[in-house]
Design a protein around this motif. Structure first.
Motif, PDB file in Angstrom:
ATOM      1  N   VAL A  98      15.284   2.696  -1.322  1.00 29.89           N
ATOM      2  CA  VAL A  98      13.914   3.202  -1.344  1.00 29.89           C
ATOM      3  C   VAL A  98      13.980   4.654  -0.905  1.00 29.89           C
ATOM      4  CG1 VAL A  98      11.590   2.891  -0.459  1.00 29.89           C
ATOM      5  CG2 VAL A  98      13.091   0.931  -0.700  1.00 29.89           C
ATOM      6  N   ALA A 101       9.922   9.102  -1.549  1.00 25.26           N
ATOM      7  CA  ALA A 101       8.678   8.912  -2.316  1.00 25.26           C
ATOM      8  C   ALA A 101       8.177   7.480  -2.177  1.00 25.26           C
ATOM      9  CB  ALA A 101       8.920   9.237  -3.784  1.00 25.26           C
ATOM     10  N   GLY A 102       9.116   6.526  -2.162  1.00 26.43           N
ATOM     11  CA  GLY A 102       8.748   5.114  -2.020  1.00 26.43           C
ATOM     12  C   GLY A 102       8.076   4.859  -0.685  1.00 26.43           C
ATOM     13  N   TYR A 103       8.722   5.346   0.398  1.00 27.37           N
ATOM     14  CA  TYR A 103       8.135   5.151   1.736  1.00 27.37           C
ATOM     15  C   TYR A 103       6.802   5.886   1.863  1.00 27.37           C
ATOM     16  CZ  TYR A 103      12.351   2.854   3.395  1.00 27.37           C
ATOM     17  OH  TYR A 103      13.379   1.959   3.572  1.00 27.37           O
ATOM     18  N   GLY A 105       4.695   6.359  -0.527  1.00 23.45           N
ATOM     19  CA  GLY A 105       3.716   5.533  -1.231  1.00 23.45           C
ATOM     20  C   GLY A 105       3.202   4.401  -0.346  1.00 23.45           C
ATOM     21  N   VAL A 106       4.147   3.751   0.350  1.00 28.68           N
ATOM     22  CA  VAL A 106       3.757   2.644   1.247  1.00 28.68           C
ATOM     23  C   VAL A 106       2.859   3.166   2.370  1.00 28.68           C
ATOM     24  CG1 VAL A 106       4.604   0.869   2.824  1.00 28.68           C
ATOM     25  CG2 VAL A 106       5.860   1.360   0.733  1.00 28.68           C
ATOM     26  N   GLY A 109      -0.531   3.966   1.128  1.00 27.59           N
ATOM     27  CA  GLY A 109      -1.263   2.724   0.865  1.00 27.59           C
ATOM     28  C   GLY A 109      -1.831   2.140   2.149  1.00 27.59           C
ATOM     29  N   MET A 110      -1.026   2.160   3.206  1.00 24.02           N
ATOM     30  CA  MET A 110      -1.486   1.634   4.503  1.00 24.02           C
ATOM     31  C   MET A 110      -2.615   2.511   5.057  1.00 24.02           C
ATOM     32  SD  MET A 110       2.183   0.696   6.179  1.00 24.02           S
ATOM     33  CE  MET A 110       3.166  -0.683   5.612  1.00 24.02           C
TER      34      MET A 110
ATOM     35  N   PHE B 220       2.094  -4.103  -0.105  1.00 23.41           N
ATOM     36  CA  PHE B 220       2.641  -2.835   0.390  1.00 23.41           C
ATOM     37  C   PHE B 220       4.061  -2.634  -0.135  1.00 23.41           C
ATOM     38  CE2 PHE B 220      -0.322  -3.224   4.271  1.00 23.41           C
ATOM     39  CZ  PHE B 220      -1.282  -2.456   3.654  1.00 23.41           C
ATOM     40  N   LEU B 223       4.296  -1.098  -3.468  1.00 22.49           N
ATOM     41  CA  LEU B 223       4.022   0.342  -3.525  1.00 22.49           C
ATOM     42  C   LEU B 223       5.287   1.193  -3.383  1.00 22.49           C
ATOM     43  CD1 LEU B 223       0.826   0.457  -1.283  1.00 22.49           C
ATOM     44  CD2 LEU B 223       0.940   1.330  -3.602  1.00 22.49           C
ATOM     45  N   GLU B 224       6.376   0.582  -2.883  1.00 21.17           N
ATOM     46  CA  GLU B 224       7.536   1.428  -2.555  1.00 21.17           C
ATOM     47  C   GLU B 224       8.462   1.695  -3.740  1.00 21.17           C
ATOM     48  OE1 GLU B 224      10.743  -1.771  -0.750  1.00 21.17           O
ATOM     49  OE2 GLU B 224       9.511  -0.626   0.621  1.00 21.17           O
ATOM     50  N   ASP B 225       8.370   0.845  -4.779  1.00 22.90           N
ATOM     51  CA  ASP B 225       9.333   0.994  -5.869  1.00 22.90           C
ATOM     52  C   ASP B 225       8.659   1.540  -7.125  1.00 22.90           C
ATOM     53  OD1 ASP B 225      11.348   0.887  -7.631  1.00 22.90           O
ATOM     54  OD2 ASP B 225      11.847  -1.230  -7.341  1.00 22.90           O
ATOM     55  N   ARG B 229       6.063  -0.364 -10.437  1.00 21.76           N
ATOM     56  CA  ARG B 229       4.630  -0.132 -10.294  1.00 21.76           C
ATOM     57  C   ARG B 229       3.855  -0.379 -11.577  1.00 21.76           C
ATOM     58  NH1 ARG B 229       4.730   5.470  -6.892  1.00 21.76           N
ATOM     59  NH2 ARG B 229       5.565   4.629  -4.975  1.00 21.76           N
ATOM     60  N   LEU B 417      -4.746  -5.860   8.478  1.00 22.62           N
ATOM     61  CA  LEU B 417      -3.957  -4.666   8.151  1.00 22.62           C
ATOM     62  C   LEU B 417      -2.756  -4.544   9.090  1.00 22.62           C
ATOM     63  CD1 LEU B 417      -3.441  -1.975   6.688  1.00 22.62           C
ATOM     64  CD2 LEU B 417      -5.078  -0.906   8.232  1.00 22.62           C
TER      65      LEU B 417
END
Lengths: 178, 508
Positions: A98, A101-103, A105-106, A109-110, B220, B223-225, B229, B417
């Motif tokens: 990962v 960019a992947g982290y 994105g996470v 999102g959070m 979640f 979202l990382e890959d 997506r 959350l």
């Protein structure tokens, strides 16, 4: 990147018996164990304020949290010992890594979820959820200026209809509109 | 044979009441929807529908509620298998193998197996309810605080076998769950523990934690890959398992149904406990236990047969003794009373015709559940055809709204959350989420019953070894806890003794 599912095990491949562990996992194990020890120790400290039970035969409100915290500390110490004892393995090949960019994105999102909860208190379910959905879709790579808003508003309205009208569950109106 | 005659009479009465049949169908369909939505449980569904039954005749009203109950228990498995969103606490067990099957492109077979097993487990439980109610009702009376404590400990011992690669990490997750389970009101004195002054924490926020750990954490992770997506979620594949495959699972389904019925009879124990216990026993009896957790069809069958087997058991004590087996039957007890029926030993004697019409209707509800379930799977499975870029936001919105629906509380969404963030990192570093959920279910039950038993025995710990059921359950619990550790230790020894063996590399 996919993790082994719960319940999966390969004979002899468990984390518990000194097999080689990649460095990142070692660091994560140690950090998590230390954090959990701190939480358990705080819980034990907090139980000193608990009152004694009014029943003579009862063990009191503090006994079970102390037992659970004590066991948690012991298990974390075992995890630390196992992790330190195990040789360090090179990062496994073939596993998708990962990237930043992947982290990111996470994390976004959070953060978007947290922002949605905060916004829902003020503007209510509809606007907060529609914007939140559009943001998550954009984060997932769906960036159509037409479909994103349409889908976001459509799904938000559908969920509202199901919960509010069909199941009689009131959704937040928002302090600005009350 | 007296019961059989009464049952046939019940079917005849039911056939002359098409409205009752229609309402039963509506109840089952609504129950499946309610069960499938995160946060909405069968208890909530029954409570929502209760006011609508006031003006109905007893059979129609009670069948509609029964339909919601049965459909609600089954419905949780649909989203658990397709999306890893356990609609109900019992479905958290189904999600362990069900979602792995979806990942393998076998979502259809998993759903079909869940539907068939739910039907078989539920139908078996109603048949037992019809023919053995008076005999089994006495068993419920044998269960007091010490036995309930032992059952909870047995349930907790399952943590070892659902721990994944590392028993230590599974136990850490389990004890963390037990510590979280102590948050809220102390079960004996009502003292608020670890609540920080928040009244929202007076009860353990179990369902928000479960939704966060399973559904939000999985969303979640998506979202990382960047590669996945925009891809499709997964293929549905065929719906029904082929007969030789399902025939091999019939033993598991029968055992799980039996366990579900027995656990359902025990007051305070519900479908969630039954699902986990059935899963553990299926794994214990399996010739390929190593496949459990990786997408084993028998694991799905066991959880669903166990959870639905609970329904008849819970109804049994409610109808014959007036003791509700779980929260849903507690609400149903109210519905019966509102209809002018007094549950208890005299119900079967004084209102035999009505009760056996209800039993016939309950069997009809399960047939309806099978037909509606199988008929709608292809449609429900279409969710997997959605691009992940749309599906993931929908899952997150359902997590938020479903969590809010439990107590109309934004605070609960915050907890969801937090659990989602924790669940994401737990997945990442191989800490299984299922032990946390199991501990949240069993922890309060274990503590409350232990302290109650201790108080009843005047502070003596004799109850741990003087009561036969308690001794048996605690002994099985110790075996269940230690066996996986011993097996792994032996496997490791054999591995390390093998000439030229190298340490297998651990995967994070």
């Amino acid at each position: 990147m996919s993790n082994p599912p719960a319940g999966s095990e390969r004979p002899g491949s468990s984390d518990d018996f000194g097999n080689a562990i990649p460095l990142t996992t070692k660091i994560a194990n140690l950090v998590i164990a230390v954090v959990l020890i701190a939480i358990a120790a705080s819980a034990i400290a907090a139980t000193s304020d608990f009152p004694k039970s009014m029943l003579a035969a009862d063990v009191g409100a503090a006994r079970f949290p102390i037992i659970h915290s004590g066991a948690l500390i012991l298990l974390c110490l075992i995890l630390i010992a196992n992790t330190l004892r195990a040789p360090t393995a090179p990062a496994a090949d073939g596993q998708a890594r990962v990237g930043i960019a992947g982290y990111a994105g996470v994390a976004l999102g959070m953060l978007a979820t947290a922002a949605c909860i905060a916004a829902m208190e003020h503007v209510g379910y509809g606007p907060a959820t529609a914007v939140y959905m559009a943001v998550i879709m954009a984060l997932m790579g769906q960036r159509s200026p037409v479909w994103n808003p349409v889908l976001a508003v459509g799904v938000t309205a559908l969920v509202y209809g199901v919960f509010h009208y069909m199941l009689q569950v009131p959704l937040p109106v928002g302090s600005l509109f009350e | 044979m007296h019961e059989l005659d009464l049952l046939m009479g019940g079917f005849a009465t039911l056939a002359s009441n098409p409205l009752a049949l229609l309402l039963a169908l509506v109840g089952v369909a609504l129950g499946i929807v309610i069960g499938a939505l995160p946060g909405l449980t069968a208890t909530m569904g029954v409570a929502i529908l209760l006011p609508f039954t006031f003006g109905m005749d007893p059979v129609s009203g009670l069948l509609m509620i029964s339909g919601v109950f049965f459909g609600g228990v089954y419905g949780g498995s649909v989203t658990a298998i397709l999306l890893r969103i356990p609609g109900t606490p019992a479905a958290a067990a189904t999600a362990m193998d069900g979602f792995e099957l979806t990942r393998k492109g076998m979502a259809g077979v998993a759903l079909g197996t869940a539907t068939l097993s739910s039907f078989l487990g539920g139908t078996a439980s109603i048949i037992v309810l019809i023919f053995m109610a008076p005999i089994l009702a006495g068993f419920a009376l044998e269960f007091s605080a010490p036995e309930s404590f032992a059952l909870a400990v047995f349930g907790l011992s399952i943590i070892a076998s659902i721990s994944g690669r590392s028993v230590i990490k599974g136990l850490i997750a389990g004890f963390l769950g037990l510590l979280i389970a102590t948050v809220g009101m102390d079960p004996m004195d009502g003292f608020p523990r670890f609540t920080g002054g928040y009244t929202e924490l007076f009860n353990v926020p179990f369902i928000p934690v479960m939704i966060g750990l399973f559904a939000a954490a999985e969303a979640f992770k998506t979202l990382e890959d960047p590669k996945v997506r925009l891809g499709m979620a997964a293929a549905l594949g065929r719906i029904l398992p082929d007969w030789p495959t399902y025939r091999r699972m019939l033993g598991t389904v029968a055992r799980s149904s039996g366990l579900g019925i027995v656990i359902g009879i025990i007051p305070g124990a519900g479908a969630d406990i039954a699902a986990y216990v059935a899963y553990n026993e299926a794994k214990r009896f399996s010739r390929t236990p190593e496949n459990y957790g990786k997408g084993e069809l028998a694991g799905v069958a066991a959880c669903e047969a166990g959870a639905n087997g609970c329904t008849g058991g819970a109804l049994l004590t409610m109808l014959t003794l007036g003791i509700p087996g779980d929260a849903v039957t507690a609400v149903m007890l109210g519905a019966l009373t509102l209809q002018g029926l007094q549950p208890g030993p005299l119900l079967l004697k004084d209102h035999a015709d009505l009760v056996f019409t209800l039993f016939a209707g309950m069997l009809f509800c399960y047939v309806a559940m099978l037909v509606i379930g199988l008929g709608s799977l292809r449609f429900m499975g279409r969710v997997l055809q959605m691009p992940k870029s749309v599906l993931t936001p929908v899952i997150l919105v359902l997590c938020i709204v479903g969590t809010y629906a439990i107590n109309n509380s934004l605070f609960d969404i915050g907890i969801m959350l937090a659990a989602g963030v924790a669940g994401y990192f737990m997945q990442k570093w191989d800490f299984p989420a299922s032990p946390v959920v199991l501990a949240l279910i069993m922890g309060p039950m274990a503590e409350a019953n232990f302290r109650r038993a201790l108080s009843l025995s005047g502070g003596s710990y004799d109850f741990l070894y003087t009561r036969p059921i308690t001794v048996v359950l605690l002994s099985v619990a110790i075996l269940t806890l230690l066996l996986p550790l011993v097996k792994r230790w032996r496997a490791h020894r054999m591995e390390s003794r093998r000439p030229g063996a190298t340490s297998p590399q651990n995967q994070a």
